[in-house]
Design a protein around this motif. Structure first.
Motif, PDB file in Angstrom:
ATOM      1  N   PRO A  59      40.391  49.177  41.178  1.00 43.19           N
ATOM      2  CA  PRO A  59      40.888  48.380  42.310  1.00 43.19           C
ATOM      3  C   PRO A  59      39.779  47.996  43.298  1.00 43.19           C
ATOM      4  O   PRO A  59      39.738  48.453  44.431  1.00 43.19           O
ATOM      5  N   ILE A  60      38.874  47.152  42.826  1.00 41.74           N
ATOM      6  CA  ILE A  60      37.778  46.643  43.663  1.00 41.74           C
ATOM      7  C   ILE A  60      37.932  45.132  43.734  1.00 41.74           C
ATOM      8  O   ILE A  60      38.294  44.502  42.742  1.00 41.74           O
ATOM      9  N   GLU A  61      37.669  44.570  44.923  1.00 41.27           N
ATOM     10  CA  GLU A  61      37.739  43.099  45.062  1.00 41.27           C
ATOM     11  C   GLU A  61      36.335  42.521  45.133  1.00 41.27           C
ATOM     12  O   GLU A  61      35.479  43.071  45.833  1.00 41.27           O
ATOM     13  N   VAL A  62      36.110  41.422  44.433  1.00 37.65           N
ATOM     14  CA  VAL A  62      34.813  40.763  44.566  1.00 37.65           C
ATOM     15  C   VAL A  62      34.864  39.806  45.763  1.00 37.65           C
ATOM     16  O   VAL A  62      35.932  39.316  46.134  1.00 37.65           O
ATOM     17  N   ALA A  63      33.697  39.576  46.345  1.00 36.57           N
ATOM     18  CA  ALA A  63      33.608  38.701  47.524  1.00 36.57           C
ATOM     19  C   ALA A  63      32.286  37.960  47.476  1.00 36.57           C
ATOM     20  O   ALA A  63      31.420  38.247  46.649  1.00 36.57           O
ATOM     21  N   ALA A  64      32.137  36.995  48.396  1.00 35.40           N
ATOM     22  CA  ALA A  64      30.890  36.223  48.477  1.00 35.40           C
ATOM     23  C   ALA A  64      30.076  36.706  49.677  1.00 35.40           C
ATOM     24  O   ALA A  64      30.580  37.414  50.554  1.00 35.40           O
TER      25      ALA A  64
END
Ligand code: PEP
Length: 229
Positions: A59-64
């Motif tokens: 449960p990890i979110e990628v981001a910019a």
């Protein structure tokens, strides 16, 4: 909710990012529902890394790490918020390195935050003391809804140096940021966070999480930071 935000900066091609993820999966970090783990990747990694991440079930979110301050159009090489909206829910803006190396002003940072919010992306806005008031004023002047942002106090002296600041001092500035933004948003601390000092920041009442640069590049250290939170 406690936020653990990794920032890879201009590091890791796709091959290296896959190796990193394999290592992290093997380490089985304890990401409980009270922790939000966000990984800010180079643009070139985001889409493909995210596919592999989804397959892993972590449960990890990628981001910019950045977004254009311009609307879609004739701006060769720019990645705008509309493009990012299909890929991420979070994006860093106003990092010290962008202010120092690319002369980003508080107004430009506020414009970027506006574009992100228009495209349903949460801005993670980095602040430091010399421009704290001015930065926050620019956000209000441009009508940025601060309740929809995440803020990070990042003292320049602590970024990438190993010289993290006293957690009590970080807590004091985090409170100042909360006060200036009407106590509506989470405030994180960033600057040489490591497995050894993470707990001392998380224990402070006004700090809702951390932004981690150097140690996010090492899966073992990043897993240790997640587990110690
Ligand atoms: C950062 O990238 O914002 C940062 C805080 O880096 P480091 O953890 O290396 O100090």
């Amino acid at each position: 909710m406690k936020y653990i935000v990794g920032n890879w900066k201009s590091n890791q091609n796709l091959t290296q990012s896959f190796l990193w993820l394999d290592d992290l999966i093997a380490l089985k970090p304890k990401i409980t529902p009270d922790k939000k783990v966000i990984l800010c990747l180079p643009f070139t990694d985001i889409a493909t890394f995210n596919q592999k991440l989804n397959e892993s079930g972590l449960p990890i979110e990628v981001a910019a790490q950045n977004v254009s301050h311009m609307a879609p159009g004739k701006h060769t090489g720019e990645i705008n918020a509309q493009m990012l909206s299909e890929l991420v829910s979070y994006c860093i803006v106003g990092h010290h390195e962008r202010r120092a190396d690319f002369a980003e002003t508080s107004d430009v940072v506020a414009t970027k935050a506006s574009f992100l919010l228009e495209n349903s992306i949460t801005p993670i806005i980095c602040l430091d003391k010399p421009y704290l008031d001015q930065q926050i004023k620019s956000l209000f002047t441009q009508g940025v809804e601060v309740s929809k942002c995440i803020f990070v106090y990042e003292p320049a002296s602590a970024i990438g140096t190993g010289n993290s600041i006293d957690p009590k001092d970080a807590n004091h500035v985090a409170h100042q940021i909360s006060f200036l933004t009407d106590y509506l948003s989470p405030v994180l601390y960033g600057g040489s966070v490591s497995p050894d000092n993470i707990k001392s920041y998380m224990d402070e009442p006004n700090i809702s999480g951390v932004l981690v640069g150097t140690d996010s590049l090492n899966p073992t250290l990043f897993a240790d930071i997640i587990n110690a939170t």
